[in-house]
Design a protein around this motif. Sequence first.
Motif, mmCIF file in Angstrom:
data_model
loop_
_atom_site.group_PDB
_atom_site.id
_atom_site.type_symbol
_atom_site.label_atom_id
_atom_site.label_comp_id
_atom_site.label_asym_id
_atom_site.label_seq_id
_atom_site.Cartn_x
_atom_site.Cartn_y
_atom_site.Cartn_z
ATOM 1 N N LEU A 213 0.801 -1.362 0.012
ATOM 2 C CA LEU A 213 0.036 0.062 0.068
ATOM 3 C C LEU A 213 0.792 1.093 0.091
ATOM 4 O O LEU A 213 1.864 1.314 0.533
ATOM 5 C CB LEU A 213 -1.039 -0.026 1.244
ATOM 6 C CG LEU A 213 -2.113 -1.034 1.156
ATOM 7 C CD1 LEU A 213 -2.952 -0.664 2.443
ATOM 8 C CD2 LEU A 213 -3.019 -0.710 0.032
ATOM 9 N N ASN A 214 0.251 2.319 -0.634
ATOM 10 C CA ASN A 214 1.077 3.686 -0.374
ATOM 11 C C ASN A 214 1.008 3.941 0.989
ATOM 12 O O ASN A 214 0.132 4.058 1.683
ATOM 13 C CB ASN A 214 0.184 4.635 -1.410
ATOM 14 C CG ASN A 214 0.862 6.096 -1.451
ATOM 15 O OD1 ASN A 214 1.995 6.282 -0.700
ATOM 16 N ND2 ASN A 214 0.301 6.807 -2.173
ATOM 17 N N ARG B 40 -11.557 -3.067 -2.756
ATOM 18 C CA ARG B 40 -9.988 -3.092 -2.908
ATOM 19 C C ARG B 40 -9.750 -1.517 -3.433
ATOM 20 O O ARG B 40 -8.765 -1.176 -2.821
ATOM 21 C CB ARG B 40 -9.638 -4.114 -3.873
ATOM 22 C CG ARG B 40 -7.976 -3.802 -4.021
ATOM 23 C CD ARG B 40 -7.288 -5.134 -4.850
ATOM 24 N NE ARG B 40 -5.963 -5.117 -4.806
ATOM 25 C CZ ARG B 40 -5.187 -6.125 -5.106
ATOM 26 N NH1 ARG B 40 -5.599 -7.107 -5.175
ATOM 27 N NH2 ARG B 40 -3.944 -5.683 -4.887
ATOM 28 N N GLU C 267 -7.172 0.963 -1.222
ATOM 29 C CA GLU C 267 -6.061 1.481 -2.024
ATOM 30 C C GLU C 267 -6.058 3.213 -2.020
ATOM 31 O O GLU C 267 -5.265 3.765 -2.273
ATOM 32 C CB GLU C 267 -5.890 0.939 -3.565
ATOM 33 C CG GLU C 267 -5.491 -0.446 -3.342
ATOM 34 C CD GLU C 267 -5.347 -1.188 -4.649
ATOM 35 O OE1 GLU C 267 -6.044 -0.839 -5.789
ATOM 36 O OE2 GLU C 267 -4.978 -2.243 -4.686
ATOM 37 N N LYS C 268 -7.188 3.498 -1.597
ATOM 38 C CA LYS C 268 -7.584 5.041 -1.718
ATOM 39 C C LYS C 268 -7.277 5.551 -0.312
ATOM 40 O O LYS C 268 -7.470 6.941 -0.163
ATOM 41 C CB LYS C 268 -8.723 5.549 -2.439
ATOM 42 C CG LYS C 268 -8.807 5.203 -3.986
ATOM 43 C CD LYS C 268 -10.330 5.713 -4.317
ATOM 44 C CE LYS C 268 -10.579 5.357 -5.713
ATOM 45 N NZ LYS C 268 -12.111 5.585 -6.314
#
Length: 358
Positions: free
Chosen positions: A221-222, A315, A319-320
Amino acid sequence: MLIYVCISGHGFGHGSRVASVLSALHRLQPSWRIVLSTPLPARFLDLAFEEIPFEHRPLRWDVGVIQADALGADPDATLAALEALDERLPQQIQQELAWLTEQPEPVVVLADVPPDAARLARALAAPLIWMGNFGWDAIYRPMGGSFTALAERALGLYRQGTALIRCPLAMEMDWGLPSHDVGLTAGRPRLDSAAVRDRLNLRAAPDRTVLMGFGGLGLQLNPGLFARWPDHHFLVSDPGLHCEAKNVSVLPQDLRPLEVMPLCSRVITKPGYSTFCEAMALGLGIHLVHREGFAEAQVLEEALQRHAPHRLLSRAQLEKGEWQLDQPLIPASGSGLPPDGADQAARILIALASDLRC
Protein backbone atom coordinates in the motif's frame (compact mmCIF):
# COMPACT_ATOMS: atom_id res chain seq x y z
CA MET A 1 -0.45 -41.82 20.74
CA LEU A 2 1.26 -40.19 17.76
CA ILE A 3 -0.78 -37.50 16.07
CA TYR A 4 0.61 -37.02 12.55
CA VAL A 5 -0.72 -33.66 11.35
CA CYS A 6 -0.81 -32.81 7.64
CA ILE A 7 -1.18 -29.01 7.49
CA SER A 8 -1.92 -27.19 4.27
CA GLY A 9 0.84 -24.97 2.97
CA HIS A 10 -1.71 -22.64 1.35
CA GLY A 11 -1.41 -20.05 4.09
CA PHE A 12 -0.61 -19.36 7.73
CA GLY A 13 -4.29 -19.51 8.71
CA HIS A 14 -4.34 -23.31 8.54
CA GLY A 15 -1.30 -23.48 10.80
CA SER A 16 -2.76 -20.98 13.27
CA ARG A 17 -5.99 -22.95 13.52
CA VAL A 18 -4.15 -26.22 14.11
CA ALA A 19 -1.91 -24.55 16.69
CA SER A 20 -4.89 -23.38 18.74
CA VAL A 21 -6.39 -26.88 18.79
CA LEU A 22 -3.13 -28.73 19.48
CA SER A 23 -2.29 -26.30 22.30
CA ALA A 24 -5.58 -27.31 23.92
CA LEU A 25 -4.85 -30.97 23.15
CA HIS A 26 -1.42 -30.76 24.78
CA ARG A 27 -2.93 -29.32 27.96
CA LEU A 28 -5.22 -32.35 28.15
CA GLN A 29 -2.85 -35.04 26.84
CA PRO A 30 0.73 -33.83 27.41
CA SER A 31 2.21 -37.28 26.71
CA TRP A 32 0.86 -37.52 23.17
CA ARG A 33 3.50 -37.06 20.50
CA ILE A 34 2.79 -34.41 17.86
CA VAL A 35 4.39 -34.49 14.40
CA LEU A 36 3.70 -31.57 12.04
CA SER A 37 3.97 -32.49 8.37
CA THR A 38 3.83 -29.20 6.48
CA PRO A 39 5.84 -26.84 4.27
CA LEU A 40 5.03 -23.89 6.53
CA PRO A 41 8.31 -22.24 7.56
CA ALA A 42 10.03 -23.18 10.80
CA ARG A 43 9.98 -19.53 11.99
CA PHE A 44 6.17 -19.49 11.83
CA LEU A 45 5.81 -22.95 13.42
CA ASP A 46 8.15 -22.11 16.31
CA LEU A 47 6.08 -19.03 17.12
CA ALA A 48 2.61 -20.50 16.55
CA PHE A 49 3.35 -23.79 18.35
CA GLU A 50 5.58 -22.29 21.04
CA GLU A 51 3.64 -23.99 23.85
CA ILE A 52 3.83 -27.45 22.27
CA PRO A 53 6.72 -29.89 21.90
CA PHE A 54 6.55 -30.98 18.26
CA GLU A 55 8.55 -32.60 15.50
CA HIS A 56 8.58 -31.09 12.03
CA ARG A 57 8.51 -33.10 8.80
CA PRO A 58 8.93 -30.36 6.12
CA LEU A 59 6.68 -31.87 3.46
CA ARG A 60 4.04 -30.44 1.13
CA TRP A 61 0.72 -32.30 0.86
CA ASP A 62 -1.34 -29.79 -1.11
CA VAL A 63 -1.10 -26.62 -3.16
CA GLY A 64 -4.37 -24.89 -2.43
CA VAL A 65 -4.53 -21.86 -4.69
CA ILE A 66 -1.42 -19.97 -5.75
CA GLN A 67 -2.06 -16.29 -5.07
CA ALA A 68 -1.07 -13.37 -7.27
CA ASP A 69 -1.17 -11.30 -4.08
CA ALA A 70 -3.13 -11.32 -0.84
CA LEU A 71 -6.39 -10.54 -2.66
CA GLY A 72 -5.99 -12.32 -6.02
CA ALA A 73 -5.55 -15.89 -7.35
CA ASP A 74 -3.32 -17.27 -10.14
CA PRO A 75 -5.15 -20.28 -11.68
CA ASP A 76 -2.43 -21.15 -14.24
CA ALA A 77 0.30 -21.23 -11.60
CA THR A 78 -1.99 -23.32 -9.38
CA LEU A 79 -2.48 -25.97 -12.09
CA ALA A 80 1.26 -26.15 -12.76
CA ALA A 81 2.00 -26.55 -9.04
CA LEU A 82 -0.65 -29.26 -8.67
CA GLU A 83 0.85 -31.21 -11.56
CA ALA A 84 4.33 -30.98 -10.05
CA LEU A 85 3.05 -32.08 -6.64
CA ASP A 86 1.22 -35.07 -8.10
CA GLU A 87 4.51 -36.33 -9.54
CA ARG A 88 6.25 -36.11 -6.16
CA LEU A 89 3.57 -37.54 -3.91
CA PRO A 90 3.96 -41.31 -4.53
CA GLN A 91 7.59 -41.28 -3.37
CA GLN A 92 6.75 -38.98 -0.46
CA ILE A 93 3.97 -41.27 0.71
CA GLN A 94 6.28 -44.29 0.60
CA GLN A 95 8.96 -42.45 2.56
CA GLU A 96 6.53 -41.32 5.25
CA LEU A 97 4.94 -44.75 5.41
CA ALA A 98 8.36 -46.28 6.06
CA TRP A 99 9.13 -43.69 8.75
CA LEU A 100 5.77 -44.00 10.50
CA THR A 101 5.84 -47.79 10.62
CA GLU A 102 9.11 -47.52 12.56
CA GLN A 103 7.52 -45.41 15.31
CA PRO A 104 6.47 -47.21 18.51
CA GLU A 105 3.16 -45.39 19.09
CA PRO A 106 -0.19 -46.02 17.41
CA VAL A 107 -0.79 -43.34 14.76
CA VAL A 108 -3.79 -41.14 14.04
CA VAL A 109 -3.63 -38.79 11.04
CA LEU A 110 -5.13 -35.31 11.46
CA ALA A 111 -5.41 -33.22 8.28
CA ASP A 112 -6.24 -29.55 7.68
CA VAL A 113 -7.12 -30.11 4.81
CA PRO A 114 -4.81 -31.69 2.17
CA PRO A 115 -6.85 -34.32 0.30
CA ASP A 116 -3.83 -36.56 -0.27
CA ALA A 117 -3.51 -37.16 3.45
CA ALA A 118 -6.10 -39.84 2.69
CA ARG A 119 -3.57 -41.72 0.56
CA LEU A 120 -1.07 -41.77 3.41
CA ALA A 121 -3.67 -42.83 5.99
CA ARG A 122 -4.92 -45.59 3.69
CA ALA A 123 -1.40 -46.93 3.11
CA LEU A 124 -0.78 -46.81 6.86
CA ALA A 125 -4.21 -48.30 7.72
CA ALA A 126 -4.56 -45.43 10.21
CA PRO A 127 -7.64 -43.43 11.19
CA LEU A 128 -7.92 -40.08 9.42
CA ILE A 129 -9.64 -37.11 11.07
CA TRP A 130 -10.23 -34.04 8.91
CA MET A 131 -10.41 -30.60 10.52
CA GLY A 132 -11.33 -27.39 8.74
CA ASN A 133 -14.02 -25.07 7.47
CA PHE A 134 -13.74 -26.08 3.79
CA GLY A 135 -12.19 -28.62 1.47
CA TRP A 136 -10.38 -27.95 -1.78
CA ASP A 137 -13.30 -29.53 -3.62
CA ALA A 138 -15.43 -26.49 -2.70
CA ILE A 139 -12.68 -24.09 -3.77
CA TYR A 140 -11.79 -25.73 -7.09
CA ARG A 141 -15.28 -26.42 -8.40
CA PRO A 142 -16.29 -22.75 -8.94
CA MET A 143 -12.98 -22.17 -10.76
CA GLY A 144 -14.25 -24.39 -13.60
CA GLY A 145 -12.28 -25.85 -16.49
CA SER A 146 -9.53 -28.23 -15.42
CA PHE A 147 -10.36 -27.54 -11.79
CA THR A 148 -13.66 -29.43 -12.04
CA ALA A 149 -11.93 -32.79 -12.28
CA LEU A 150 -9.57 -31.77 -9.46
CA ALA A 151 -12.58 -30.92 -7.29
CA GLU A 152 -14.09 -34.37 -7.88
CA ARG A 153 -10.77 -36.05 -7.10
CA ALA A 154 -10.46 -34.09 -3.85
CA LEU A 155 -14.03 -34.97 -2.87
CA GLY A 156 -13.33 -38.67 -3.40
CA LEU A 157 -10.31 -38.47 -1.11
CA TYR A 158 -12.17 -36.52 1.58
CA ARG A 159 -14.83 -39.23 1.66
CA GLN A 160 -12.14 -41.76 2.61
CA GLY A 161 -11.67 -40.08 5.99
CA THR A 162 -12.91 -41.44 9.29
CA ALA A 163 -14.47 -38.32 10.81
CA LEU A 164 -14.67 -34.55 10.39
CA ILE A 165 -14.19 -31.80 12.97
CA ARG A 166 -16.06 -28.99 11.24
CA CYS A 167 -14.95 -25.52 12.21
CA PRO A 168 -17.33 -22.53 12.08
CA LEU A 169 -17.63 -20.12 9.13
CA ALA A 170 -17.77 -23.26 7.00
CA MET A 171 -18.46 -23.98 3.37
CA GLU A 172 -20.35 -27.11 2.35
CA MET A 173 -18.46 -30.21 3.49
CA ASP A 174 -20.79 -32.97 2.35
CA TRP A 175 -18.29 -35.81 2.64
CA GLY A 176 -20.55 -38.49 4.10
CA LEU A 177 -18.55 -38.68 7.35
CA PRO A 178 -19.51 -38.44 11.01
CA SER A 179 -19.04 -34.73 11.70
CA HIS A 180 -18.58 -32.71 14.87
CA ASP A 181 -19.20 -28.94 14.86
CA VAL A 182 -17.14 -26.65 17.09
CA GLY A 183 -17.01 -22.95 17.92
CA LEU A 184 -14.28 -20.41 17.20
CA THR A 185 -10.86 -22.06 17.12
CA ALA A 186 -9.01 -18.96 18.26
CA GLY A 187 -5.58 -18.95 19.81
CA ARG A 188 -4.99 -17.26 23.15
CA PRO A 189 -2.71 -14.26 23.74
CA ARG A 190 0.26 -15.44 25.81
CA LEU A 191 1.79 -12.10 26.76
CA ASP A 192 0.74 -9.44 29.24
CA SER A 193 -0.96 -6.65 27.28
CA ALA A 194 0.67 -3.90 29.34
CA ALA A 195 4.10 -5.35 28.63
CA VAL A 196 3.32 -5.53 24.92
CA ARG A 197 2.12 -1.91 24.97
CA ASP A 198 5.36 -0.81 26.65
CA ARG A 199 7.49 -2.80 24.22
CA LEU A 200 5.84 -1.07 21.26
CA ASN A 201 5.89 2.30 23.05
CA LEU A 202 2.21 2.51 22.17
CA ARG A 203 0.34 5.48 23.61
CA ALA A 204 -2.88 5.50 21.55
CA ALA A 205 -6.10 4.40 23.23
CA PRO A 206 -7.57 1.08 22.05
CA ASP A 207 -10.46 2.82 20.30
CA ARG A 208 -7.89 4.60 18.12
CA THR A 209 -5.59 1.61 17.57
CA VAL A 210 -6.01 -0.50 14.44
CA LEU A 211 -4.34 -3.78 13.48
CA MET A 212 -3.79 -4.07 9.73
CA GLY A 213 -2.68 -7.28 8.01
CA PHE A 214 -3.33 -9.36 4.92
CA GLY A 215 -1.79 -12.74 5.67
CA GLY A 216 1.53 -14.31 4.78
CA LEU A 217 1.81 -12.76 1.32
CA GLY A 218 0.99 -9.31 2.56
CA LEU A 219 -0.12 -6.41 0.39
CA GLN A 220 1.68 -3.32 -0.85
CA LEU A 221 0.00 0.00 0.00
CA ASN A 222 1.04 3.60 -0.52
CA PRO A 223 2.57 4.69 2.82
CA GLY A 224 1.00 8.13 2.41
CA LEU A 225 -2.44 6.63 3.02
CA PHE A 226 -1.78 6.40 6.76
CA ALA A 227 -1.53 10.20 6.89
CA ARG A 228 -5.24 10.34 6.07
CA TRP A 229 -5.90 8.98 9.58
CA PRO A 230 -3.67 11.05 11.89
CA ASP A 231 -5.86 10.35 14.93
CA HIS A 232 -5.41 6.59 14.59
CA HIS A 233 -2.38 4.41 15.26
CA PHE A 234 -1.74 1.36 13.07
CA LEU A 235 0.01 -1.86 14.02
CA VAL A 236 1.31 -3.72 10.95
CA SER A 237 3.28 -6.88 10.26
CA ASP A 238 3.11 -7.19 6.45
CA PRO A 239 6.38 -6.10 4.78
CA GLY A 240 4.33 -4.19 2.20
CA LEU A 241 2.88 -2.02 4.96
CA HIS A 242 6.18 -1.10 6.62
CA CYS A 243 6.80 2.63 6.53
CA GLU A 244 8.16 5.53 8.55
CA ALA A 245 4.80 7.17 9.23
CA LYS A 246 4.47 8.55 12.76
CA ASN A 247 1.22 6.69 13.32
CA VAL A 248 2.50 3.25 12.22
CA SER A 249 4.27 0.66 14.39
CA VAL A 250 5.83 -2.39 12.77
CA LEU A 251 5.37 -5.55 14.82
CA PRO A 252 8.59 -7.43 15.62
CA GLN A 253 8.88 -10.83 13.95
CA ASP A 254 8.68 -12.61 17.29
CA LEU A 255 5.33 -11.00 18.17
CA ARG A 256 2.17 -12.63 16.88
CA PRO A 257 -0.55 -10.22 15.66
CA LEU A 258 -2.79 -12.04 18.15
CA GLU A 259 -0.73 -10.58 21.02
CA VAL A 260 -1.63 -6.99 20.06
CA MET A 261 -5.33 -7.57 19.41
CA PRO A 262 -6.27 -6.75 23.03
CA LEU A 263 -4.71 -3.30 22.43
CA CYS A 264 -6.93 -2.62 19.41
CA SER A 265 -10.58 -1.98 18.67
CA ARG A 266 -10.57 -2.78 14.93
CA VAL A 267 -8.67 -4.82 12.35
CA ILE A 268 -8.41 -4.15 8.61
CA THR A 269 -7.90 -7.41 6.80
CA LYS A 270 -8.82 -9.75 3.95
CA PRO A 271 -11.25 -12.67 4.41
CA GLY A 272 -9.25 -15.08 6.56
CA TYR A 273 -10.55 -17.76 8.89
CA SER A 274 -8.02 -17.54 11.72
CA THR A 275 -7.94 -13.73 11.81
CA PHE A 276 -11.75 -13.74 11.94
CA CYS A 277 -11.79 -16.23 14.81
CA GLU A 278 -9.22 -14.33 16.84
CA ALA A 279 -10.86 -10.94 16.26
CA MET A 280 -14.35 -12.28 17.02
CA ALA A 281 -13.20 -14.04 20.18
CA LEU A 282 -11.60 -10.81 21.46
CA GLY A 283 -14.47 -8.54 20.39
CA LEU A 284 -12.73 -6.50 17.68
CA GLY A 285 -14.59 -4.92 14.80
CA ILE A 286 -13.49 -6.20 11.39
CA HIS A 287 -13.05 -3.93 8.36
CA LEU A 288 -13.12 -6.51 5.59
CA VAL A 289 -11.59 -5.93 2.16
CA HIS A 290 -13.48 -7.80 -0.55
CA ARG A 291 -11.56 -10.61 -2.27
CA GLU A 292 -12.19 -12.20 -5.69
CA GLY A 293 -11.25 -15.60 -7.11
CA PHE A 294 -11.45 -17.67 -3.92
CA ALA A 295 -14.81 -19.21 -3.05
CA GLU A 296 -14.27 -19.20 0.73
CA ALA A 297 -14.05 -15.41 0.71
CA GLN A 298 -17.74 -14.92 -0.05
CA VAL A 299 -18.73 -17.42 2.65
CA LEU A 300 -16.55 -15.63 5.21
CA GLU A 301 -17.91 -12.24 4.18
CA GLU A 302 -21.50 -13.42 4.68
CA ALA A 303 -20.62 -15.09 7.99
CA LEU A 304 -18.94 -11.92 9.22
CA GLN A 305 -22.10 -9.94 8.65
CA ARG A 306 -24.09 -12.51 10.68
CA HIS A 307 -21.74 -12.90 13.61
CA ALA A 308 -19.58 -9.82 14.25
CA PRO A 309 -19.51 -6.00 14.08
CA HIS A 310 -17.94 -4.98 10.81
CA ARG A 311 -17.56 -2.69 7.84
CA LEU A 312 -17.06 -3.80 4.23
CA LEU A 313 -14.45 -2.23 1.93
CA SER A 314 -13.68 -2.69 -1.75
CA ARG A 315 -10.08 -3.05 -2.87
CA ALA A 316 -10.38 0.36 -4.51
CA GLN A 317 -11.42 1.89 -1.19
CA LEU A 318 -8.49 0.22 0.55
CA GLU A 319 -6.01 1.55 -2.01
CA LYS A 320 -7.46 5.09 -1.76
CA GLY A 321 -7.27 5.12 2.04
CA GLU A 322 -11.07 5.20 2.41
CA TRP A 323 -10.98 2.88 5.43
CA GLN A 324 -14.14 4.12 7.22
CA LEU A 325 -12.50 4.25 10.63
CA ASP A 326 -14.60 7.31 11.45
CA GLN A 327 -17.80 5.34 10.88
CA PRO A 328 -19.61 3.23 13.49
CA LEU A 329 -19.34 -0.50 13.11
CA ILE A 330 -22.32 -2.25 11.55
CA PRO A 331 -23.82 -4.64 14.14
CA ALA A 332 -24.04 -8.34 13.40
CA SER A 333 -27.40 -9.47 12.05
CA GLY A 334 -27.31 -12.59 14.22
CA SER A 335 -25.64 -13.90 17.36
CA GLY A 336 -21.98 -14.39 18.10
CA LEU A 337 -20.19 -17.75 17.97
CA PRO A 338 -18.95 -19.79 20.96
CA PRO A 339 -15.34 -18.77 21.71
CA ASP A 340 -14.15 -22.16 23.04
CA GLY A 341 -13.93 -24.10 19.77
CA ALA A 342 -10.26 -25.04 20.26
CA ASP A 343 -11.05 -26.77 23.55
CA GLN A 344 -14.09 -28.44 21.99
CA ALA A 345 -12.02 -29.69 19.05
CA ALA A 346 -9.29 -31.02 21.36
CA ARG A 347 -11.78 -33.02 23.42
CA ILE A 348 -13.40 -34.39 20.25
CA LEU A 349 -9.99 -35.34 18.87
CA ILE A 350 -9.08 -37.16 22.07
CA ALA A 351 -12.36 -39.08 22.06
CA LEU A 352 -12.09 -39.97 18.38
CA ALA A 353 -8.43 -40.96 18.56
CA SER A 354 -8.98 -43.09 21.64
CA ASP A 355 -12.07 -44.82 20.20
CA LEU A 356 -10.54 -45.37 16.76
CA ARG A 357 -7.38 -46.98 18.15
CA CYS A 358 -9.25 -49.34 20.50
